[in-house]
Design a protein around this motif. Structure first.
Motif, mmCIF file in Angstrom:
data_model
loop_
_atom_site.group_PDB
_atom_site.id
_atom_site.type_symbol
_atom_site.label_atom_id
_atom_site.label_comp_id
_atom_site.label_asym_id
_atom_site.label_seq_id
_atom_site.Cartn_x
_atom_site.Cartn_y
_atom_site.Cartn_z
ATOM 1 N N VAL A 64 0.833 -1.206 0.000
ATOM 2 C CA VAL A 64 0.000 0.000 0.000
ATOM 3 C C VAL A 64 0.867 1.256 0.000
ATOM 4 O O VAL A 64 0.576 2.222 -0.716
ATOM 5 C CB VAL A 64 -0.953 -0.006 1.213
ATOM 6 N N LEU A 65 1.934 1.266 0.786
ATOM 7 C CA LEU A 65 2.813 2.433 0.832
ATOM 8 C C LEU A 65 3.477 2.674 -0.522
ATOM 9 O O LEU A 65 3.586 3.829 -0.980
ATOM 10 C CB LEU A 65 3.884 2.247 1.914
ATOM 11 N N VAL A 66 3.910 1.596 -1.179
ATOM 12 C CA VAL A 66 4.544 1.722 -2.499
ATOM 13 C C VAL A 66 3.552 2.276 -3.522
ATOM 14 O O VAL A 66 3.893 3.120 -4.356
ATOM 15 C CB VAL A 66 5.096 0.350 -2.955
ATOM 16 N N VAL A 67 2.308 1.824 -3.459
ATOM 17 C CA VAL A 67 1.281 2.303 -4.389
ATOM 18 C C VAL A 67 0.862 3.738 -4.044
ATOM 19 O O VAL A 67 0.549 4.537 -4.932
ATOM 20 C CB VAL A 67 0.064 1.352 -4.355
ATOM 21 N N HIS A 68 0.847 4.052 -2.750
ATOM 22 C CA HIS A 68 0.354 5.360 -2.300
ATOM 23 C C HIS A 68 1.145 6.523 -2.879
ATOM 24 O O HIS A 68 0.559 7.547 -3.264
ATOM 25 C CB HIS A 68 0.408 5.425 -0.770
ATOM 26 N N VAL A 69 2.459 6.380 -2.938
ATOM 27 C CA VAL A 69 3.316 7.504 -3.358
ATOM 28 C C VAL A 69 2.980 7.982 -4.770
ATOM 29 O O VAL A 69 2.699 9.172 -4.979
ATOM 30 C CB VAL A 69 4.804 7.122 -3.220
ATOM 31 N N PRO A 70 2.969 7.115 -5.801
ATOM 32 C CA PRO A 70 2.614 7.611 -7.140
ATOM 33 C C PRO A 70 1.154 8.066 -7.245
ATOM 34 O O PRO A 70 0.861 9.023 -7.979
ATOM 35 C CB PRO A 70 2.885 6.409 -8.056
ATOM 36 N N VAL A 71 0.248 7.395 -6.550
ATOM 37 C CA VAL A 71 -1.163 7.807 -6.592
ATOM 38 C C VAL A 71 -1.328 9.199 -5.991
ATOM 39 O O VAL A 71 -2.025 10.061 -6.546
ATOM 40 C CB VAL A 71 -2.047 6.787 -5.842
ATOM 41 N N CYS A 72 -0.690 9.430 -4.870
ATOM 42 C CA CYS A 72 -0.766 10.746 -4.224
ATOM 43 C C CYS A 72 -0.156 11.821 -5.124
ATOM 44 O O CYS A 72 -0.718 12.916 -5.264
ATOM 45 C CB CYS A 72 -0.046 10.702 -2.878
ATOM 46 N N ALA A 120 -4.254 14.968 -1.771
ATOM 47 C CA ALA A 120 -3.472 14.261 -0.744
ATOM 48 C C ALA A 120 -4.393 13.557 0.240
ATOM 49 O O ALA A 120 -4.151 12.405 0.639
ATOM 50 C CB ALA A 120 -2.563 15.247 -0.016
ATOM 51 N N ALA A 121 -5.481 14.245 0.637
ATOM 52 C CA ALA A 121 -6.441 13.632 1.557
ATOM 53 C C ALA A 121 -7.139 12.433 0.912
ATOM 54 O O ALA A 121 -7.331 11.395 1.547
ATOM 55 C CB ALA A 121 -7.467 14.679 1.992
ATOM 56 N N LEU A 122 -7.517 12.574 -0.355
ATOM 57 C CA LEU A 122 -8.159 11.469 -1.065
ATOM 58 C C LEU A 122 -7.221 10.269 -1.190
ATOM 59 O O LEU A 122 -7.651 9.112 -1.084
ATOM 60 C CB LEU A 122 -8.603 11.930 -2.450
ATOM 61 N N ALA A 123 -5.941 10.546 -1.427
ATOM 62 C CA ALA A 123 -4.966 9.463 -1.553
ATOM 63 C C ALA A 123 -4.838 8.686 -0.249
ATOM 64 O O ALA A 123 -4.709 7.449 -0.257
ATOM 65 C CB ALA A 123 -3.612 10.033 -1.970
ATOM 66 N N GLY A 173 -7.201 8.301 2.062
ATOM 67 C CA GLY A 173 -8.397 7.467 2.178
ATOM 68 C C GLY A 173 -8.367 6.269 1.252
ATOM 69 O O GLY A 173 -8.751 5.155 1.637
ATOM 70 N N ALA A 174 -7.896 6.486 0.021
ATOM 71 C CA ALA A 174 -7.825 5.385 -0.942
ATOM 72 C C ALA A 174 -6.833 4.317 -0.485
ATOM 73 O O ALA A 174 -7.086 3.111 -0.640
ATOM 74 C CB ALA A 174 -7.421 5.930 -2.309
ATOM 75 N N SER A 175 -5.726 4.747 0.101
ATOM 76 C CA SER A 175 -4.707 3.798 0.552
ATOM 77 C C SER A 175 -5.202 2.982 1.742
ATOM 78 O O SER A 175 -4.959 1.773 1.820
ATOM 79 C CB SER A 175 -3.420 4.549 0.923
ATOM 80 N N TYR A 176 -5.878 3.643 2.692
ATOM 81 C CA TYR A 176 -6.456 2.893 3.810
ATOM 82 C C TYR A 176 -7.477 1.870 3.309
ATOM 83 O O TYR A 176 -7.527 0.731 3.783
ATOM 84 C CB TYR A 176 -7.134 3.846 4.804
ATOM 85 N N THR A 177 -8.293 2.283 2.345
ATOM 86 C CA THR A 177 -9.303 1.372 1.782
ATOM 87 C C THR A 177 -8.645 0.187 1.079
ATOM 88 O O THR A 177 -9.085 -0.967 1.227
ATOM 89 C CB THR A 177 -10.197 2.132 0.782
ATOM 90 N N PHE A 178 -7.583 0.463 0.318
ATOM 91 C CA PHE A 178 -6.853 -0.594 -0.385
ATOM 92 C C PHE A 178 -6.264 -1.585 0.614
ATOM 93 O O PHE A 178 -6.320 -2.815 0.417
ATOM 94 C CB PHE A 178 -5.758 0.035 -1.247
ATOM 95 N N ASN A 179 -5.732 -1.064 1.718
ATOM 96 C CA ASN A 179 -5.156 -1.942 2.749
ATOM 97 C C ASN A 179 -6.235 -2.819 3.366
ATOM 98 O O ASN A 179 -6.032 -4.022 3.610
ATOM 99 C CB ASN A 179 -4.488 -1.090 3.834
#
Length: 486
Positions: free
Chosen positions: A196-204, A218-221, A223-229
């Motif tokens: 999730v952390l690896v994916v979060h950086v480019p998505v953010c 940044a806020a949406l990213a 939330g999306a990362s927590y949901t993905f996890n």
């Protein structure tokens, strides 16, 4: 003479047999302790990665927003502090109740109750998220009332409102983490957190810069990362044979279990929040000192270093919580004491290495945060105090884990209230503003509070009747009642 010689020979043989028996007992004890250390490391080391990865999501987002400009950075900094205090810390603390309930249920082989408690906790935290969400909508009015700049307040509200969707997956993530932790299933959490952390950086980056959402992106990213996890852990939970026994369907036992959850969740949240908020208060107080820019910067550095290190003893505490809860649920009080000893040994080794390294690097530590000579010298002067703080925090993090494993959250709440708000913060005010030690005085007060907390938790742990605690754990599970601590 012959009879005397025979008696002496018999005594000598008995003494040798006693020594051999003592040596055998010692060897067995060493084997048991070594095995417990191995079990603790299996839980603690992956939990360090899990905790750091989850918290780096917000740090990475904040660093990207900082490139948009000073206004955006100031807004997200204020919003991050307030959302931590009013939301994330509360959910994080309440989730600690599940460590007691699920840990003891799993140790007692009441596998269905592990799933039931988790469902009850999800419903409970969803209800708590609703008022938090409403409060974040009006966060700009609170900031303006407190004298904050209107433009910064507006930017903070923007970030906070877009951060609301992250509350619900964050709550579920914390509960799933405790659910898996209680069963020592830590490796799935490790891999999911890293992915999730690896994916979060480019998505953010894409949301903030490429798509032009700015701080809202940044806020949406987040939330999306927590949901993905949550999705990754959910898939593991429903596909893995390791969770087969504790994976239950929703039943009529869930709603009655909400009451059991809240009985531990409320003191657990108070226990966490009282300590968390005390550091935020001291950093805010530093703005009232002479040369507030330097004082606030140095205390923020101390807080940053302390928080970065805290992930390690917190993970040891999580391991202690799991092992103690499991063994008390299984009615093995001696094994619970052995687990505490094993975690304490690991914590002592770690904090000695960390404090020694930090103290030896005190003259260059400040350069990691700035090149101003005043800042570097001030950081060098306060490093010894920071080492004492880290030492006390390590012990308290481990013993707080023991408290959660036993179900002592109410005791922990009283200890933290007395340590920080009756001793720590008043001492910080006296040393900082009356004795004129400035930032060193403020941090000294917090350190004194942490030492008091450490002493009180140590006394409670040492005076504990572990047979009685094992009995209480069984009564809690099989009779559904909570027995008040004396």
């Amino acid at each position: 003479m012959s009879q005397r010689s025979t008696e002496k020979a018999e005594e000598r043989v008995m003494m040798e047999e006693g020594l051999l028996l003592t040596a055998e007992v010692r060897r067995r004890w060493e084997v048991v302790l070594a095995e417990e250390v191995k079990k603790t490391c299996y839980i603690a080391l992956p939990m360090v990665v899990v905790t750091v990865s989850q918290n780096l999501l917000r740090v990475a987002s904040m660093s990207m927003v900082g490139q948009l400009g000073e206004l955006e950075l100031a807004g997200i900094a204020v919003a991050t502090s307030l959302t931590n205090v009013t939301g994330f810390s509360l959910l994080f603390g309440m989730a600690g109740a599940l460590e007691t309930l699920c840990g003891q249920a799993y140790g007692a082989r009441q596998y269905q109750k592990v799933g039931t408690y988790t469902y009850a906790a999800m419903i409970s935290l969803f209800l708590i998220c609703l008022p938090i969400s409403v409060s974040w909508i009006f966060i700009d009015k609170l900031l303006i009332f407190l004298g904050q700049d209107p433009s910064i307040s507006a930017e903070a509200r923007k970030f906070s409102v877009w951060l609301i969707p992250s509350l619900f997956p964050y709550a579920i993530l914390q509960l799933l983490t405790r659910y898996l932790q209680s069963q020592s299933l830590v490796l799935p959490m490790l891999w999911s957190s890293v992915v999730v952390l690896v994916v979060h950086v480019p998505v953010c980056w894409a949301l903030v810069f490429s798509l032009g959402f700015g701080s809202a992106g940044a806020a949406l990213a987040i939330g999306a990362s927590y949901t993905f996890n949550v999705i990754l852990l959910g898939v593991y939970l429903y596909r893995s044979k390791s969770c087969e026994k504790t994976r239950v369907t929703y039943s009529g036992d869930v709603l009655p279990s909400i009451k059991d959850f809240f009985r531990l969740a409320i003191p657990s949240a108070i226990m966490v929040c009282l300590e968390w908020w005390s550091y935020e208060i001291v950093v805010l107080l530093s703005g009232l000192l002479p040369n507030p820019q330097l004082e606030t910067s140095v205390l923020s550095i101390c807080l940053t270093v302390g928080v970065l290190h805290y992930y390690i003893p917190y993970s040891f505490g999580a391991a202690a919580c799991t092992r103690v809860a499991n063994e008390l649920g299984a009615r093995n009080p001696k094994a619970a004491k052995t687990a505490i000893l094993a975690v304490s040994i690991l914590g002592a080794v770690e904090v000695i290495i960390t404090s020694t390294t930090l103290f030896c690097a005190r003259s260059v530590l400040g350069y990691a945060f700035g090149n101003e000579q005043d800042l570097v010298e001030y950081v060098s002067d306060i490093t010894l105090l920071l080492c004492f703080s880290i030492f006390a925090d390590t012990i308290t993090a481990i013993l707080s884990g023991v408290a959660r494993g036993c179900g002592w959250q109410d005791i922990g709440a009283y200890v933290n209230l007395g340590s920080y708000y009756i001793v720590g913060i008043p001492m910080a005010l006296v040393l900082g503003f009356v004795v004129h030690l400035n930032g060193e005085g403020l941090w000294s007060g917090l350190t004194i509070g942490s030492v008091v907390q450490c002493v009180l938790l140590t006394v409670v742990t040492c005076l504990t009747n572990w047979e009685k605690q094992a009995t209480k754990a069984r009564e809690r599970l099989f009779e559904g009642g909570f027995i008040d601590d004396e």
